[in-house]
Design a protein around this motif. Structure first.
Motif, short mmCIF file in Angstrom:
data_model
loop_
_atom_site.label_atom_id
_atom_site.label_comp_id
_atom_site.label_asym_id
_atom_site.label_seq_id
_atom_site.Cartn_x
_atom_site.Cartn_y
_atom_site.Cartn_z
N LYS A 91 -2.17 -1.71 -5.46
CA LYS A 91 -3.30 -2.59 -5.17
C LYS A 91 -3.17 -3.25 -3.80
CE LYS A 91 -5.92 -6.09 -7.78
NZ LYS A 91 -5.87 -6.94 -9.00
N ILE A 92 -1.95 -3.63 -3.46
CA ILE A 92 -1.71 -4.30 -2.17
C ILE A 92 -1.99 -3.36 -1.01
CG2 ILE A 92 0.17 -5.11 -0.66
CD1 ILE A 92 -0.98 -7.34 -2.29
N GLY A 93 -1.69 -2.07 -1.18
CA GLY A 93 -2.00 -1.10 -0.13
C GLY A 93 -3.48 -1.07 0.19
N LYS A 94 -4.29 -1.11 -0.85
CA LYS A 94 -5.74 -1.15 -0.66
C LYS A 94 -6.16 -2.47 -0.02
CE LYS A 94 -10.11 -0.72 -3.20
NZ LYS A 94 -10.74 -0.56 -4.54
N THR A 95 -5.54 -3.55 -0.46
CA THR A 95 -5.87 -4.88 0.10
C THR A 95 -5.58 -4.93 1.60
OG1 THR A 95 -5.40 -5.97 -2.01
CG2 THR A 95 -5.33 -7.34 -0.03
N PHE A 96 -4.45 -4.36 2.01
CA PHE A 96 -4.13 -4.32 3.44
C PHE A 96 -5.28 -3.71 4.25
CE2 PHE A 96 0.79 -4.28 2.96
CZ PHE A 96 0.79 -5.65 2.88
N MET A 97 -5.80 -2.62 3.75
CA MET A 97 -6.87 -1.93 4.48
C MET A 97 -8.17 -2.73 4.43
SD MET A 97 -5.10 0.39 5.67
CE MET A 97 -6.41 1.20 6.59
N GLU A 98 -8.42 -3.41 3.34
CA GLU A 98 -9.61 -4.26 3.25
C GLU A 98 -9.52 -5.45 4.18
OE1 GLU A 98 -10.72 -3.37 -1.46
OE2 GLU A 98 -9.61 -5.18 -0.90
N MET A 99 -8.29 -5.85 4.52
CA MET A 99 -8.09 -6.99 5.44
C MET A 99 -8.03 -6.55 6.90
SD MET A 99 -5.38 -9.28 3.20
CE MET A 99 -5.43 -10.73 4.29
N GLY A 100 -8.29 -5.29 7.18
CA GLY A 100 -8.34 -4.82 8.55
C GLY A 100 -7.26 -3.86 8.96
N GLY A 101 -6.36 -3.53 8.04
CA GLY A 101 -5.31 -2.57 8.35
C GLY A 101 -4.22 -3.15 9.23
N LEU A 102 -3.28 -2.30 9.63
CA LEU A 102 -2.13 -2.69 10.42
C LEU A 102 -1.83 -1.62 11.44
CD1 LEU A 102 0.02 -3.66 7.32
CD2 LEU A 102 -0.57 -5.31 9.12
N ASP A 103 -1.11 -2.02 12.49
CA ASP A 103 -0.65 -1.00 13.43
C ASP A 103 0.48 -0.19 12.80
OD1 ASP A 103 -2.32 -1.51 15.80
OD2 ASP A 103 -1.32 -3.46 15.80
N ALA A 122 7.99 -0.54 -2.86
CA ALA A 122 7.11 -0.82 -1.72
C ALA A 122 6.52 0.48 -1.16
CB ALA A 122 7.89 -1.57 -0.63
N LYS A 123 7.22 1.58 -1.37
CA LYS A 123 6.72 2.89 -0.91
C LYS A 123 5.34 3.17 -1.51
CE LYS A 123 8.04 7.81 -0.88
NZ LYS A 123 9.09 8.78 -1.27
N LEU A 124 5.11 2.70 -2.73
CA LEU A 124 3.80 2.89 -3.37
C LEU A 124 2.69 2.20 -2.59
CD1 LEU A 124 4.88 2.27 -7.09
CD2 LEU A 124 4.31 4.48 -6.03
N THR A 125 3.02 1.08 -1.98
CA THR A 125 2.05 0.37 -1.15
C THR A 125 1.71 1.22 0.08
OG1 THR A 125 2.85 -1.79 -1.89
CG2 THR A 125 1.59 -1.74 0.17
N GLY A 126 2.72 1.80 0.66
CA GLY A 126 2.50 2.66 1.83
C GLY A 126 1.62 3.86 1.49
N MET A 127 1.90 4.49 0.38
CA MET A 127 1.10 5.65 -0.04
C MET A 127 -0.34 5.24 -0.33
SD MET A 127 4.01 7.35 -2.53
CE MET A 127 2.94 8.63 -3.16
N ALA A 133 -1.91 2.70 1.08
CA ALA A 133 -2.55 2.41 2.36
C ALA A 133 -3.04 3.70 3.01
CB ALA A 133 -1.58 1.67 3.28
N ILE A 134 -2.23 4.75 2.92
CA ILE A 134 -2.64 6.05 3.47
C ILE A 134 -3.86 6.58 2.74
CG2 ILE A 134 -1.94 8.46 3.75
CD1 ILE A 134 0.97 7.40 4.09
N GLU A 135 -3.84 6.47 1.43
CA GLU A 135 -4.98 6.94 0.63
C GLU A 135 -6.26 6.18 0.96
OE1 GLU A 135 -3.94 6.69 -3.46
OE2 GLU A 135 -2.33 8.20 -3.32
#
Length: 462
Positions: free
Chosen positions: A378-390, A399-404, A406-408
């Motif tokens: 869920k946090i990976g999706k949230t990161f992208m909803e908040m504008g993403g990261l470099d 934490a790897k699940l968050t990375g995956m 974010a990619i999705e």
């Protein structure tokens, strides 16, 4: 502890002094046999817990028991109080001791911000009052006994954190502290390991109403959707709210990031106040609003609260900013890691990084039980909803699940780096750090190998 006469204790716990001197003075109360010393009162709480052979050499203490054979090897200089039930007697004594202090007692609970809010209250009040408070974020149930007996005749205000790992924790803390003012900072998704579900966790936090005996002052976050789910229908006391919601009694607007802190306008009872608080993040504004509301409720003026908060300093590893390694800007937020605090940290990164390269280092979120994988995704999706990261650097398998995730949800795979060791993390940061980068460390360092702490320390230092 306030010294007490043994005869008063015997009366309050409905005991019988079967041996000893009723005019004895008690200066400390303990639950562990190893802590027995002179002028100490020991409650023998576990069945047959007393090792009389060990105790026979000790003297000058008092003991509460609910079982005697008459054959115990006891030193002549020992007071023995016999009761029907030791645990019941202990809680009678706790109730009695707390009743000796007619002072404001503020209990603080919430998913995030408990420690900062408690420390802000202390910072505001300590210039006028002798304050007794819980230490740092140490709010485990086993510490409540010691915190209560930290009250003495010099205490004018007590501020206690009331943490939650399981349902019943706030209720138990309330039996010790009996707060007159209760603060609920927020309720996010945390401690699901013990509470199992968010619904149970909300109910656990709602025990603050019971701790207040459904009266007194309850201070709540007006913007928190989970707090709104608490049944307040039986609450007889006064409810005060804080937040950015227009209905909040203590309302913040015109929020902006300033040099090393936050500016906002506080609205209360038709008046406006200009506020600056050290430390970044809108979450910190909510902490300050809760602290101001609590202090105002015990008679400290809003102007005084605002003035004193200007010199407040947060605890270490709570969104601390450094000009660090390779001239990078470094944010150390490694005290704890849960979904609410991760989102708050991301918000800070977005607001202070400006044109710098945003690098988020994420570790495992703690105490989520069976919801751990779900929350990391869920946090990976949230990161992208908040504008993403470099760059998103994940540490460990969870934490790897968050990375995956974010990619999705659209982040370039080349910008997501997954590491499994401190040396790997250091190697990646060596390449990415520089004067044009802002690195945020978000993890619970206390639950990780010491090598990770060394990496964080390295990058904090210029």
């Amino acid at each position: 502890m306030k010294p007490l006469l043994l005869k008063d204790i015997v009366r309050e716990i409905d005991g019988s002094l079967v041996k000893g001197y009723e005019e004895s003075t008690i200066q400390k109360v303990v639950k562990r046999q190893s802590n027995i010393d002179q002028h100490v009162l020991y409650f023998c709480l576990a069945p047959y817990a007393c090792n009389w052979d060990l105790l026979k050499t000790k003297q000058g203490y008092s003991i509460v028991v609910d079982h005697l054979t008459g054959e115990e090897p006891i030193h002549k200089d020992v007071n023995i109080i016999l009761v029907n039930d030791c645990k019941e007697a202990y809680w009678k004594f706790i109730c009695y001791y707390r009743s000796l202090f007619d002072i404001p007692v503020i209990g603080v609970t919430g998913t995030c911000g408990k420690t900062t809010t408690k420390d802000m209250i202390n910072h505001i009040a300590k210039e006028d009052l002798m304050v007794h408070k819980t230490f740092q974020s140490q709010n485990g149930l086993h510490l409540n006994h010691g915190y209560l007996f930290g009250l003495d005749d010099s205490t004018q205000l007590a501020v206690f954190e009331m943490g939650v790992a399981y349902r019943g924790n706030v209720r138990s803390s309330g039996r010790y502290f009996r707060p007159t003012v209760g603060v609920i900072t927020n309720i996010g998704e945390a401690h699901l390991e013990g509470c199992r579900t968010l619904e149970n966790y909300i109910k656990a936090k709602a025990e603050m109403l019971e701790a207040l005996s459904y009266k007194g002052m309850l201070i709540i976050n007006a913007d928190d959707e989970n707090i709104k789910k608490i049944d307040m229908s039986n609450y007889q006391g006064k409810i005060i709210s804080f937040g950015v919601n227009e209905e909040a009694n203590y309302r913040a607007n015109k929020i902006s990031y300033a040099n090393e802190g936050m500016n906002y306008t506080l609205l209360n009872s038709g008046k406006q106040y200009t506020v600056f608080i050290p430390g970044y993040g809108e979450h910190n504004i909510f902490n300050s609003l809760a602290a101001i509301a609590a202090c105002h409720s015990i008679g400290i003026s809003i102007e005084t609260c605002i003035n004193r908060l200007q010199t407040f300093r947060t605890m270490s590893r709570h969104v601390k900013i450094y000009e660090g390694y390779n001239q990078s800007m470094v944010i150390d937020d490694t005290w704890s890691c849960n979904p609410s605090s991760v989102k708050a940290a991301m918000q800070v990164l977005k607001n202070i990084s400006k044109d710098k390269k945003e690098i988020f280092v994420l570790g495992k979120m703690q105490r989520l039980g069976k919801h751990l994988q779900e929350q990391h995704i869920k946090i990976g999706k949230t990161f992208m909803e908040m504008g993403g990261l470099d760059y998103l650097i994940t540490v460990g398998s969870h934490a790897k699940l968050t990375g995956m995730s974010a990619i999705e949800n659209g982040m370039a795979a080349s910008k997501v780096i997954m590491v499994d060791s401190a040396s790997e993390l250091d190697s990646v940061l060596e390449k990415l750090s520089g004067e044009n980068s802002c690195i945020l460390f978000k993890m619970s360092l206390g639950k990780m190998k010491s090598e990770y702490r060394q990496v964080v320390v390295k990058y904090r230092q210029a």
